[in-house]
Scaffold this active site. Structure first.
Site, PDB file in Angstrom:
ATOM      1  CE  LYS A 112      45.663  35.457  57.366  1.00  0.00           C
ATOM      2  NZ  LYS A 112      47.060  35.880  57.468  1.00  0.00           N
ATOM      3  CD  GLU A 142      40.906  36.895  46.992  1.00  0.00           C
ATOM      4  OE1 GLU A 142      40.111  36.445  46.182  1.00  0.00           O
ATOM      5  OE2 GLU A 142      41.720  36.178  47.612  1.00  0.00           O
TER       6      GLU A 142
END
Ligand code: NAP
Ligand code: HSE
Length: 433
Positions: free
Chosen positions: A203, A127
Site C-alpha cells: 500500500k 481506490e
C-alpha cells in the site's frame, strides 16, 4: 445516459459488499441506478452464499466476463496475484476498464498495467486497494495534485491495528485475535501478508508512486511486521507514554541525487507518543497523515478494511468511470489515468536518521546501564531515556529510547552492546516517531 455494465470477478467479503450496495436503496446519487451487474465470476458456483443472489449471474470462468461484449468494466475483487494479474491484463487488452481492490497486483505490476490501460485508452482504478473505505487514491490523483507532497506516515493495515489495539486494551492473545480478524473479513486470504507487513508495504508503494510520480521497486521497501511484538513491549511502551502501531512511512530525503528522487520508505512496528494523532487510531481503522506544501498537514481517517467500507470505495470507482466516460466522450482524463513522470529510488537504510526503542535483557549487576550508555556515546547515539523496568532471576530488562540518530551508527552500537558479557539478549528493537 446509458447503463454502465459490469462483470465482477470474486464474490467474497468485498464482492458481496458491492452487490449489496448496487442492489440496495441507498440514497446516494441517481447515477448508482445506471450500474448493472451482468455476470459474477466465482471459484465455486455451488458454494452456499452468505446472501441471496440471482444464481443466473454466477459463472466459474472469469474469461466469460472478458469475452462478453456487453460488459464495459471488469471489477476484480478475487485477490491473489498471478491469476488476478492475468485477468486484469486480459480485460485491459480487451478494451475494458478495470476497477480492482488488489494492492498486491498493483504494487508489483502497476507500471505494466498502467501502460496496457493507456495503450487501449481505458482506466484502472484502485481506490479500495489502499485503506479500504478511506478515499486516498483519488485525493492523491486529483484533489491534492496542486501540492508538493513531502511526507506520508500512517496506519494502513486494518488487521494489524485491530490485533495491536486488542493486545493493548484487553491483553488479548495474538493468535486468537488474528483468527477473529479473519472471521470479520479484515485479513488477507493468507494473513502472513498482513502480520508480516507485506500488505502495508504494497500500500505505501502505491501511495508513494502516486505522490512522488516514479516507479518504486517493491523489494527495496524495508518491511517488518508485528508477529514478534509481545505483551511486554506493549506494556513497557505504555508505561513510557507510547502506543505501538504498525506504521508505514514515505518521505522525500534531502540527499544529493541528479536524476532520481531519493525517498525513505519503510514499514515497521513503531512507538508513537500517546499525544500523537495516530496513537488514537484503534481497531480496524486506518489513518494517513500527509504533509504537503502549501497545504500543511492533513489526516485521512476511517475504516481500513471490511466488506461495506471497501465495497463503497469500489463502487465509487465504478461511478467515477461511468461519469468520466460520459463527460469525456471516451478520451482519458489525465489525472484519473495514472502515468509515471520521473525516476525515484529508495535510499539505503544506513543513510537515514530515526528514533529507536530497544529492550535488552541482561544480568542484574551494577554498572550495566553505564556500559550501555558509554557504547551509545562512542557512536554519537544520543539517549532520550534509559530505564530498568523489571528484574527477576532471569535477568534485568533495560529499555532504551534514543533521540533521532544515524541508523548506521545505531546498528553498530547495537552490535557492540549485544557482545557485552552482561547482555543476554536484545529482545526487541522498534522504531519511534
Ligand atoms: P475473499 O473473501 O477471499 O473472496 C474471494 C472471492 O474470489 C471468492 O468469491 C472466490 O470464489 C473468488 N475467487 C477466487 N479465485 C477465483 C478464481 N480463480 N476465479 C473466479 N473467482 C475466484 O476475498 P476478499 O476479502 O473479498 O478480498 C478480495 C480482494 O480485495 C483482495 O485483493 C483483497 O486484498 C482486497 N481487499 C480486501 C479488503 C477486505 O477488507 N477484505 C479490503 C481492501 C482490499 P468462491 O466464493 O467461490 O470461493
Ligand atoms: N487485509 C487488509 C487489512 C485489507 O487488514 O488492512 C484491507 O486492505
Amino acid at each position: 445516459m446509458g447503463k454502465c455494465k459490469i462483470g465482477i470477478v470474486g464474490f467474497g467479503t468485498v464482492g458481496t459488499g458491492i452487490y449489496k450496495i448496487l442492489r440496495s436503496e441507498f440514497d446516494s446519487h441517481p447515477i448508482l441506478n445506471e450500474i448493472e451487474i451482468v455476470k459474477i465470476a466465482v471459484k465455486d458456483v455451488n458454494k452456499k452464499r452468505e446472501i441471496a443472489i440471482d444464481n443466473n449471474l454466477l459463472v466459474d470462468n472469469p474469461i466469460e466476463l472478458i469475452d462478453d461484449p456487453s460488459i464495459d468494466v471488469i471489477v476484480e475483487v478475487m485477490g491473489g496475484i498471478d491469476i488476478a494479474k492475468d485477468i486484469i491484463m486480459k480485460s485491459l487488452r480487451a478494451g475494458k476498464s478495470v476497477v480492482t481492490a488488489n494492492k498486491a497486483v498493483i504494487a508489483r505490476y502497476g507500471s505494466e498495467i498502467y501502460e496496457a490501460a493507456a495503450q487501449k485508452g481505458v482506466y484502472v482504478l484502485s481506490e479500495a486497494a489502499v485503506c479500504g473505505g478511506i478515499p486516498i487514491i483519488e485525493p492523491l490523483k486529483r484533489s491534492l495534485k496542486s501540492n508538493h507532497i513531502k511526507k506520508m506516515v500512517g496506519i494502513i493495515n486494518g488487521t494489524t491495528n485491530f490485533i495491536l489495539s486488542k493486545m493493548t486494551n484487553e491483553k488479548a492473545d495474538y493468535m486468537e485475535t488474528l483468527k477473529l480478524a479473519q472471521k470479520l473479513g479484515y485479513a488477507e486470504f493468507d494473513p502472513t501478508a498482513d502480520v508480516e507487513g507485506h500488505d502495508a508495504a504494497d500500500k505505501i508503494l502505491i501511495l508513494s508512486e502516486l505522490a512522488f510520480g516514479g516507479k518504486i521497486e517493491r523489494d527495496s521497501i524495508i518491511t517488518e511486521g508485528i508477529s514478534k511484538i509481545n505483551l511486554k513491549d506493549i506494556e513497557y511502551a505504555n508505561k513510557l507514554g507510547f502506543e505501538i502501531k504498525l506504521l508505514a512511512l514515505a518521505e522525500r530525503y534531502p540527499i544529493n541525487s541528479d536524476d532520481s528522487l531519493p525517498l525513505n520508505i519503510w514499514v515497521a512496528p513503531s512507538l508513537i507518543p500517546k499525544s500523537h494523532p495516530l496513537a488514537t487510531v484503534e481497531g480496524v481503522n486506518n489513518a494517513l497523515l500527509i504533509d504537503a506544501a502549501p497545504l500543511g498537514e492533513i489526516m485521512l481517517y476511517g475504516p481500513g478494511a471490511g466488506s461495506g467500507p471497501t465495497a463503497a470505495s469500489v463502487v465509487s470507482d465504478i461511478l467515477n468511470l461511468h461519469a468520466t466516460s460520459i463527460k469525456n466522450n471516451n478520451t482519458l482524463d489525465p489525472l484519473l489515468a495514472f502515468d509515471f513522470w520521473r525516476n525515484c529510488h529508495i535510499i539505503d537504510s544506513s543513510q537515514i536518521t530515526k528514533k529507536n526503542y530497544l529492550r535488552i535483557i541482561c544480568i542484574d549487576s551494577p554498572g550495566v546501564i553505564g556500559k550501555i550508555g558509554d557504547i551509545f556515546g562512542n557512536y554519537d547515539v544520543s539517549i532520550e531515556s534509559i530505564v530498568q523496568l523489571d528484574a527477576s532471576e532471569d535477568g534485568a530488562e533495560i529499555v532504551v529510547i534514543t533521540h533521532e540518530v544515524s541508523n548506521g551508527n545505531f546498528e553498530k552500537s547495537k552490535e557492540e552492546i549485544n557482545a557485552l558479557n552482561e547482555v543476554k539478549l536484545i529482545a526487541s528493537q522498534l522504531s519511534c516517531i
